[in-house]
Design a protein around this motif. Structure first.
Motif, mmCIF file in Angstrom:
data_model
loop_
_atom_site.group_PDB
_atom_site.id
_atom_site.type_symbol
_atom_site.label_atom_id
_atom_site.label_comp_id
_atom_site.label_asym_id
_atom_site.label_seq_id
_atom_site.Cartn_x
_atom_site.Cartn_y
_atom_site.Cartn_z
ATOM 1 N N LYS A 127 12.593 39.696 63.876
ATOM 2 C CA LYS A 127 13.070 39.089 62.628
ATOM 3 C C LYS A 127 12.187 39.509 61.443
ATOM 4 O O LYS A 127 11.666 38.685 60.678
ATOM 5 C CB LYS A 127 13.137 37.566 62.754
ATOM 6 C CG LYS A 127 14.033 37.100 63.896
ATOM 7 C CD LYS A 127 14.187 35.608 63.921
ATOM 8 C CE LYS A 127 14.946 35.132 65.160
ATOM 9 N NZ LYS A 127 16.200 35.834 65.421
ATOM 10 N N ALA A 128 12.041 40.799 61.305
ATOM 11 C CA ALA A 128 11.178 41.363 60.270
ATOM 12 C C ALA A 128 11.745 41.142 58.871
ATOM 13 O O ALA A 128 12.928 40.840 58.682
ATOM 14 C CB ALA A 128 10.988 42.860 60.522
ATOM 15 N N LYS A 129 10.869 41.316 57.902
ATOM 16 C CA LYS A 129 11.250 41.337 56.499
ATOM 17 C C LYS A 129 11.103 42.767 55.980
ATOM 18 O O LYS A 129 10.136 43.456 56.312
ATOM 19 C CB LYS A 129 10.373 40.389 55.678
ATOM 20 C CG LYS A 129 10.573 38.921 56.058
ATOM 21 C CD LYS A 129 9.621 38.009 55.294
ATOM 22 C CE LYS A 129 9.852 36.549 55.684
ATOM 23 N NZ LYS A 129 8.890 35.634 54.996
ATOM 24 N N ILE A 130 12.067 43.198 55.192
ATOM 25 C CA ILE A 130 12.046 44.532 54.583
ATOM 26 C C ILE A 130 11.498 44.405 53.170
ATOM 27 O O ILE A 130 11.968 43.569 52.386
ATOM 28 C CB ILE A 130 13.455 45.137 54.526
ATOM 29 C CG1 ILE A 130 14.036 45.292 55.941
ATOM 30 C CG2 ILE A 130 13.449 46.472 53.798
ATOM 31 C CD1 ILE A 130 15.519 45.637 55.944
ATOM 32 N N VAL A 131 10.509 45.226 52.827
ATOM 33 C CA VAL A 131 9.992 45.268 51.460
ATOM 34 C C VAL A 131 10.229 46.670 50.902
ATOM 35 O O VAL A 131 9.764 47.664 51.463
ATOM 36 C CB VAL A 131 8.489 44.931 51.402
ATOM 37 C CG1 VAL A 131 7.975 45.063 49.970
ATOM 38 C CG2 VAL A 131 8.231 43.516 51.917
ATOM 39 N N LEU A 132 10.968 46.739 49.803
ATOM 40 C CA LEU A 132 11.190 47.993 49.076
ATOM 41 C C LEU A 132 10.338 47.933 47.821
ATOM 42 O O LEU A 132 10.691 47.271 46.850
ATOM 43 C CB LEU A 132 12.672 48.155 48.709
ATOM 44 C CG LEU A 132 13.686 48.102 49.863
ATOM 45 C CD1 LEU A 132 15.104 48.304 49.318
ATOM 46 C CD2 LEU A 132 13.369 49.133 50.931
ATOM 47 N N ALA A 170 5.466 47.069 40.231
ATOM 48 C CA ALA A 170 6.570 47.928 40.680
ATOM 49 C C ALA A 170 7.819 47.093 40.943
ATOM 50 O O ALA A 170 7.722 45.988 41.503
ATOM 51 C CB ALA A 170 6.180 48.674 41.954
ATOM 52 N N PRO A 171 9.002 47.577 40.569
ATOM 53 C CA PRO A 171 10.228 46.873 40.942
ATOM 54 C C PRO A 171 10.301 46.763 42.459
ATOM 55 O O PRO A 171 10.079 47.741 43.176
ATOM 56 C CB PRO A 171 11.338 47.764 40.385
ATOM 57 C CG PRO A 171 10.698 49.104 40.176
ATOM 58 C CD PRO A 171 9.264 48.845 39.876
ATOM 59 N N THR A 172 10.591 45.568 42.929
ATOM 60 C CA THR A 172 10.480 45.282 44.363
ATOM 61 C C THR A 172 11.640 44.433 44.846
ATOM 62 O O THR A 172 12.112 43.544 44.132
ATOM 63 C CB THR A 172 9.143 44.568 44.664
ATOM 64 O OG1 THR A 172 8.063 45.408 44.283
ATOM 65 C CG2 THR A 172 9.010 44.218 46.137
ATOM 66 N N LYS A 173 12.084 44.719 46.068
ATOM 67 C CA LYS A 173 13.126 43.924 46.709
ATOM 68 C C LYS A 173 12.647 43.547 48.105
ATOM 69 O O LYS A 173 12.064 44.369 48.812
ATOM 70 C CB LYS A 173 14.435 44.709 46.801
ATOM 71 C CG LYS A 173 14.987 45.150 45.444
ATOM 72 C CD LYS A 173 16.238 45.999 45.594
ATOM 73 C CE LYS A 173 16.761 46.469 44.240
ATOM 74 N NZ LYS A 173 18.001 47.263 44.358
ATOM 75 N N ILE A 174 12.899 42.290 48.480
ATOM 76 C CA ILE A 174 12.495 41.800 49.803
ATOM 77 C C ILE A 174 13.709 41.184 50.479
ATOM 78 O O ILE A 174 14.420 40.378 49.871
ATOM 79 C CB ILE A 174 11.364 40.768 49.686
ATOM 80 C CG1 ILE A 174 10.134 41.397 49.005
ATOM 81 C CG2 ILE A 174 10.979 40.225 51.066
ATOM 82 C CD1 ILE A 174 8.995 40.435 48.757
ATOM 83 N N PHE A 175 13.936 41.580 51.728
ATOM 84 C CA PHE A 175 15.132 41.132 52.446
ATOM 85 C C PHE A 175 14.785 40.659 53.855
ATOM 86 O O PHE A 175 13.829 41.141 54.470
ATOM 87 C CB PHE A 175 16.145 42.277 52.579
ATOM 88 C CG PHE A 175 16.538 42.912 51.285
ATOM 89 C CD1 PHE A 175 17.495 42.331 50.462
ATOM 90 C CD2 PHE A 175 15.946 44.096 50.868
ATOM 91 C CE1 PHE A 175 17.857 42.915 49.265
ATOM 92 C CE2 PHE A 175 16.294 44.695 49.669
ATOM 93 C CZ PHE A 175 17.255 44.102 48.865
#
Length: 265
Positions: free
Chosen positions: A168-173, A245-250
């Motif tokens: 159940k990882a989290k993705i960080v862009l 930095a622009p960042t997205k976390i999912f």
């Protein structure tokens, strides 16, 4: 020039501690499993650069969590398939003969950015054995994540991505968009895509270098930004910033489940 631009857009230096605090504010906590995709050049000025960013993530998730990055070496592939750019056919025999075989400690990443290239060489980081689509992991489950990475279907059920999904990882862009979101290739497998192509890479087998053939999906990341944006819109996801930095976390499971349904349509 890049560092000067970073300094000019930074009010207060970004540090290990400040980035760690930002991560906690953004919901990354001790014990989390995180897969990071990054472009340091999109961040503000960081005291310690790539090393500081890595240490901040490690500090945020602690040794009870996991930090994972794709460390692909896609140049270790059949030169007959190279297109952008291609090389002269007369070069192929030399490349087949002279290309060094994949070695997890020696083979550098290829166009992955400075953060994963630094990460793969840091203490207690493990790297999987896939010659083209390897991943590196640090933390409690690093061995579980990187071991038994199958040669066939490098982003499939016997890959680190599958283990991350289970954890159940989290993705960080960080400074990148969904076209760099490697996890979405696992969604292609979940979608049941069966367009298969054969690839080959140089590996060491019984002490000798061989060009080993293996099966792979005909991956297609062209639609990843569209799929990702559609997901963000439907879920009401709000982008943020990390170290400037622009960042997205999912949530990886939620995004993969959604994307696999869209891709299969």
């Amino acid at each position: 020039m890049g560092e000067k631009r970073a300094i000019n857009r930074t009010k207060i230096p970004n540090t290990v501690d400040s980035i760690c605090k930002e991560l906690h504010t953004l919901g990354i906590t001790a014990g989390d499993t995180v897969i990071l995709h990054s472009a340091l050049g999109q961040a503000g000025w960081v005291c310690g650069g790539d090393v500081a960013v890595i240490k901040a993530f490690q500090q945020a998730v602690t040794e009870q969590g996991n930090l994972v990055m794709p460390t692909q070496s896609t140049n270790l592939s059949d030169p007959a398939t190279w297109r952008n750019p291609a090389v002269p056919k007369s070069w192929w025999p030399t490349i087949y003969e002279e290309m060094p075989a994949y070695h997890p400690d020696e083979t550098p990443t290829f166009f992955m950015g400075v953060i994963p290239e630094t990460f793969r060489k840091m203490p207690d980081v493990r790297r999987s054995l896939h010659p083209k689509y390897s991943f590196c992991a640090w933390g409690k489950n690093a061995a579980l994540i990187t071991e038994k990475h199958a040669l066939n279907f490098g982003f499939g059920e016997q890959s680190p991505l599958a283990r991350l999904y289970e954890l159940k990882a989290k993705i960080v862009l960080l400074g990148v968009d969904h076209d760099k979101n490697t996890s979405l290739h696992f969604a292609e497998h979940q979608a049941g895509i069966r367009k298969i192509r054969q690839e080959k890479s140089p590996i060491i087998k019984n002490g000798v270098k061989v060009w080993q053939a293996y099966d792979e999906l005909a991956y297609n990341s062209d639609s990843f930004i569209k799929v990702g944006r559609q997901y963000e819109q439907e879920k009401g996801h709000q982008p943020t910033t990390l170290a400037g930095a622009p960042t997205k976390i999912f949530d990886m499971c939620d995004l993969i489940d959604y994307a696999s349904l869209v891709i299969s349509e």
